[in-house]
Scaffold this motif. Structure first.
Motif, PDB file in Angstrom:
ATOM      1  N   CYS A 168     140.789  60.213  31.163  1.00 40.92           N
ATOM      2  CA  CYS A 168     140.436  59.070  30.933  1.00 40.92           C
ATOM      3  C   CYS A 168     141.941  58.602  31.036  1.00 40.92           C
ATOM      4  O   CYS A 168     142.886  58.902  30.659  1.00 40.92           O
ATOM      5  CB  CYS A 168     140.026  59.270  29.256  1.00 40.92           C
ATOM      6  SG  CYS A 168     138.280  59.980  28.759  1.00 40.92           S
ATOM      7  N   GLY A 171     145.155  55.603  31.422  1.00 38.71           N
ATOM      8  CA  GLY A 171     145.681  55.054  32.547  1.00 38.71           C
ATOM      9  C   GLY A 171     145.348  56.223  33.707  1.00 38.71           C
ATOM     10  O   GLY A 171     145.906  57.875  33.601  1.00 38.71           O
ATOM     11  N   TYR A 189     134.872  58.471  29.240  1.00 39.66           N
ATOM     12  CA  TYR A 189     134.052  59.010  27.884  1.00 39.66           C
ATOM     13  C   TYR A 189     132.832  57.958  29.237  1.00 39.66           C
ATOM     14  O   TYR A 189     131.829  58.589  28.291  1.00 39.66           O
ATOM     15  CB  TYR A 189     135.375  58.249  26.809  1.00 39.66           C
ATOM     16  CG  TYR A 189     135.791  58.902  26.639  1.00 39.66           C
ATOM     17  CD1 TYR A 189     135.371  60.466  26.264  1.00 39.66           C
ATOM     18  CD2 TYR A 189     137.214  58.897  26.337  1.00 39.66           C
ATOM     19  CE1 TYR A 189     135.946  60.932  25.094  1.00 39.66           C
ATOM     20  CE2 TYR A 189     138.380  59.142  25.051  1.00 39.66           C
ATOM     21  CZ  TYR A 189     137.631  60.645  25.126  1.00 39.66           C
ATOM     22  OH  TYR A 189     138.545  61.687  24.349  1.00 39.66           O
ATOM     23  N   LYS A 215     142.692  60.712  20.023  1.00 40.58           N
ATOM     24  CA  LYS A 215     142.310  59.969  19.169  1.00 40.58           C
ATOM     25  C   LYS A 215     140.594  60.434  19.686  1.00 40.58           C
ATOM     26  O   LYS A 215     139.904  60.578  18.390  1.00 40.58           O
ATOM     27  CB  LYS A 215     142.828  58.257  19.159  1.00 40.58           C
ATOM     28  CG  LYS A 215     143.647  58.769  18.665  1.00 40.58           C
ATOM     29  CD  LYS A 215     144.225  56.704  18.649  1.00 40.58           C
ATOM     30  CE  LYS A 215     145.983  56.629  17.725  1.00 40.58           C
ATOM     31  NZ  LYS A 215     145.991  55.551  18.959  1.00 40.58           N
ATOM     32  N   GLY A 274     145.482  59.925  27.859  1.00 37.62           N
ATOM     33  CA  GLY A 274     147.034  60.458  26.819  1.00 37.62           C
ATOM     34  C   GLY A 274     146.996  59.698  25.552  1.00 37.62           C
ATOM     35  O   GLY A 274     145.434  60.939  24.782  1.00 37.62           O
TER      36      GLY A 274
HETATM   37  N1  LIG Z   1     141.250  55.173  18.750  1.00 41.78           N
HETATM   38  C1  LIG Z   1     140.419  55.013  19.306  1.00 41.78           C
HETATM   39  N2  LIG Z   1     139.474  56.442  18.764  1.00 41.78           N
HETATM   40  C2  LIG Z   1     138.565  56.764  20.073  1.00 41.78           C
HETATM   41  N3  LIG Z   1     138.613  56.070  21.224  1.00 41.78           N
HETATM   42  C3  LIG Z   1     139.459  56.116  21.966  1.00 41.78           C
HETATM   43  C4  LIG Z   1     140.320  55.574  20.811  1.00 41.78           C
HETATM   44  N4  LIG Z   1     141.470  54.688  21.584  1.00 41.78           N
HETATM   45  C5  LIG Z   1     141.421  54.497  23.025  1.00 41.78           C
HETATM   46  N5  LIG Z   1     140.062  55.484  23.185  1.00 41.78           N
HETATM   47  C6  LIG Z   1     139.467  55.718  24.679  1.00 41.78           C
HETATM   48  O1  LIG Z   1     140.028  56.987  24.886  1.00 41.78           O
HETATM   49  C7  LIG Z   1     139.970  55.928  26.531  1.00 41.78           C
HETATM   50  C8  LIG Z   1     141.405  56.123  27.243  1.00 41.78           C
HETATM   51  O2  LIG Z   1     141.890  55.371  26.161  1.00 41.78           O
HETATM   52  P1  LIG Z   1     143.814  54.285  26.780  1.00 41.78           P
HETATM   53  O3  LIG Z   1     144.080  54.128  25.312  1.00 41.78           O
HETATM   54  O4  LIG Z   1     142.721  53.587  27.828  1.00 41.78           O
HETATM   55  O5  LIG Z   1     144.175  55.496  27.859  1.00 41.78           O
HETATM   56  P2  LIG Z   1     145.820  56.499  27.424  1.00 41.78           P
HETATM   57  O6  LIG Z   1     144.384  57.972  26.632  1.00 41.78           O
HETATM   58  O7  LIG Z   1     145.801  56.842  28.178  1.00 41.78           O
HETATM   59  O8  LIG Z   1     145.921  56.285  26.582  1.00 41.78           O
HETATM   60  C9  LIG Z   1     139.174  55.627  26.506  1.00 41.78           C
HETATM   61  O9  LIG Z   1     137.766  55.556  26.924  1.00 41.78           O
HETATM   62  C10 LIG Z   1     139.224  54.491  24.707  1.00 41.78           C
HETATM   63  O10 LIG Z   1     137.832  53.808  24.746  1.00 41.78           O
END
Ligand SMILES: Nc1ncnc2c1ncn2[C@@H]1O[C@H](COP(=O)(O)OP(=O)(O)O)[C@@H](O)[C@H]1O
Ligand SMILES: O=P(O)(O)OC[C@H]1O[C@](O)(COP(=O)(O)O)[C@@H](O)[C@@H]1O
Ligand SMILES: [Mg+2]
Length: 474
Positions: A140, A142, A174, A235, A230
């Motif tokens: 998931c 970038g 996801y 999270k 990431g």
């Molecule tokens: N606070 C959160 N709670 C649940 N899922 C999250 C949360 N933040 C991001 N995600 C999910 O995690 C995935 C990746 O998040 P993203 O911020 O785009 O990239 P990265 O994980 O690389 O930081 C996405 O599918 C997003 O919906």
């Protein structure tokens, strides 16, 4: 990885704006220790994936959850590695349950022993029969160099070390759990993927729906979930783990931290970071060659780093051709005494050219002011950044032509996606392999709700909640 430099000169005689990317999150977790030895308590901190044990000499174990915490009668089995020829020559195949890794290795003689994590690696006992494992892998967020190596080594590690042959690939992040078909992953299918950039499983932002994902895990009979991503992804992984525990499922949830930005707490550095820093050298070198070949050459190179300037700063430190490095952790200003314009002018007078490296998250407030834009977000809720590189190049050009009446040669290079899309280098490949194998050993041993990563060069199991405790993002 911790940067302790408060001020640095990128090369002799150059004045560089202050850099203070400290990680204050690490300091907050230690509490005064008043407990007696042998009366260690198992404390549940704010969320259930976090358990710590504290001794009176200040030894703190930030433990990871185990499936037996909520499935007490779960049977265990001898680790199949007992019979592995590859391990037969190794003196000590298994990690002792007592082995821990210290978060801080530089301490005072009389200071408390501090926070420790479980050492990663194979355990004597496993909590899954190989033929009953149905694992899945998802990526998931970038891109980052090395994702394919991690996928490959999870598949090969499960298969070669533990004899697992039911491994599903979740397609497209996801949301792939509930909106896409899965593919079967075998060592043959993933054999060559580490030579390519990107992610073989594809990725996405947004689309995290805990209930739908866990329903799907349950429906498909998945019992090991490997989540590569990431801070946002981890999270999401923490929520999946919590839901799995709530439903009492025998499902191990393992996170493998991925981010080119390096913004994951506790671990020394994230995979792909070294590759990114190395590739960034090529862009910096091109900028330097360009600007030293012309009169009053000003090179600006923008590198990734949403809220952290790790790539920019490490590329700067490695290159020695950079005069100034701008990162989000350290505010800067353009005009007046001590401002960037004054510094550029001084370097042009002294040296005839100047190279500036900036992280994409630096100076965002200035760009927003001058563009009058509204706050945009991506599907995951991350702030969409404005192009600070383009903005800064224009500001410098305007200042020197209009205010200083001085002709400059501006060369702006934005290699961001090119850096992220390459395959990982040799050292990242080794690192990715260790991460993947540690995750596999941890899940087979029944640990769950954990991420893996090196802490002071030793691989450890870290509660997901701790790994995402990097300072809150705006
Ligand atoms: N606070 C959160 N709670 C649940 N899922 C999250 C949360 N933040 C991001 N995600 C999910 O995690 C995935 C990746 O998040 P993203 O911020 O785009 O990239 P990265 O994980 O690389 O930081 C996405 O599918 C997003 O919906
Ligand atoms: O791929 P996108 O959506 O353009 O996002 C670019 C962002 O992704 C990153 O490369 C990495 O972000 P994540 O690790 O949070 O996915 C940032 O450096 C950059 O700002
Ligand atoms: Mg992120």
């Amino acid at each position: 990885m911790e940067l302790s430099v408060s001020f640095f000169a990128a090369r002799p005689h150059s004045c560089v704006l202050p850099v203070v990317p400290a990680r204050p999150d690490l300091k907050l977790r230690r509490r005064p220790l008043t407990l007696r030895r042998r009366s260690a308590i198992r404390a549940q901190v704010s969320d259930p994936s976090r358990c710590r044990e504290t001794d009176d000499d200040g030894f703190v174990l930030e433990d990871v959850p185990h499936l037996t915490n909520f499935i007490p009668d779960l049977p265990s089995y001898p680790n199949p590695l007992h019979k592995s020829q590859a391990y037969a020559i190794v003196k000590q195949t298994f990690v002792s349950p007592e082995d821990v890794v210290a978060e801080k290795i530089v301490v005072r003689k009389d200071s408390p022993r501090g926070v420790h994590f479980r050492r990663a690696g194979p355990r004597e006992k496993v909590y899954f029969k190989s033929e009953e494992v149905r694992a899945c892998v998802v990526t998931c967020g970038g891109l980052c160099p090395g994702i394919n190596t991690v996928i490959r080594e999870i598949v090969c590690g499960l298969n070669y070390m533990y004899g697992v042959d039911d491994i599903l690939g979740i397609e497209g992040g996801y949301r792939g759990f509930y909106s896409k078909n899965t593919s079967q992953l075998t060592p043959k299918v993933v054999n060559d993927i580490h030579k390519r950039g990107g992610t073989f499983l594809r990725t996405s932002r947004g689309g995290h729906d805990t209930q739908k994902i866990v329903d799907n895990i349950q429906d498909r009979g998945i019992n090991q979930v490997y989540i590569i991503g990431g801070d946002g992804t981890q999270k999401g992984a923490a929520l999946i783990y919590q839901e799995v525990e709530k439903r009492g499922l025998q499902v191990a949830v393992a996170g493998i931290p991925k981010t080119i930005d390096n913004d994951i707490a506790v671990i020394d550095k994230s995979f792909g970071f070294d590759t990114a820093v190395e590739e960034a050298q090529r862009a910096i070198n091109a900028a330097h060659v360009e600007v030293e070949s012309v009169e009053n050459g000003v090179g600006v190179v923008k590198l990734m780093g949403r809220y952290s300037g790790f790539i920019a700063m490490f590329a700067t430190l490695a290159s020695r051709d950079v005069d100034c490095c701008l990162i989000p952790e350290s505010p800067f200003y353009l005009e007046g005494k001590g401002g960037l314009f004054e510094f550029v002018e001084q370097r042009l007078k002294e040296n005839g050219h100047v190279v500036i490296v900036l992280a994409e998250g630096a100076g965002q407030e200035y760009v927003a002011q001058s563009m009058h834009t509204v706050d945009g977000r991506d599907a995951s809720g991350n702030r969409l950044l404005l192009d600070v590189g383009l903005w800064l190049s224009q500001q410098i050009k305007d200042h020197f032509t209009k205010v200083q009446k001085m002709a400059i040669n501006m060369k702006y290079i934005d290699p961001t996606y090119m850096i992220r899309a390459i395959p990982s280098n040799a050292s990242d490949n080794i690192y990715c392999t260790l991460l993947a194998q540690s995750a596999v050993h941890g899940a087979m041993a029944g640990y769950t709700g954990f991420t893996v990563g090196p802490v002071n060069s030793r691989h450890a199991y870290i509660p997901i909640s701790v790994s995402i405790s990097f300072p809150a993002l705006p």
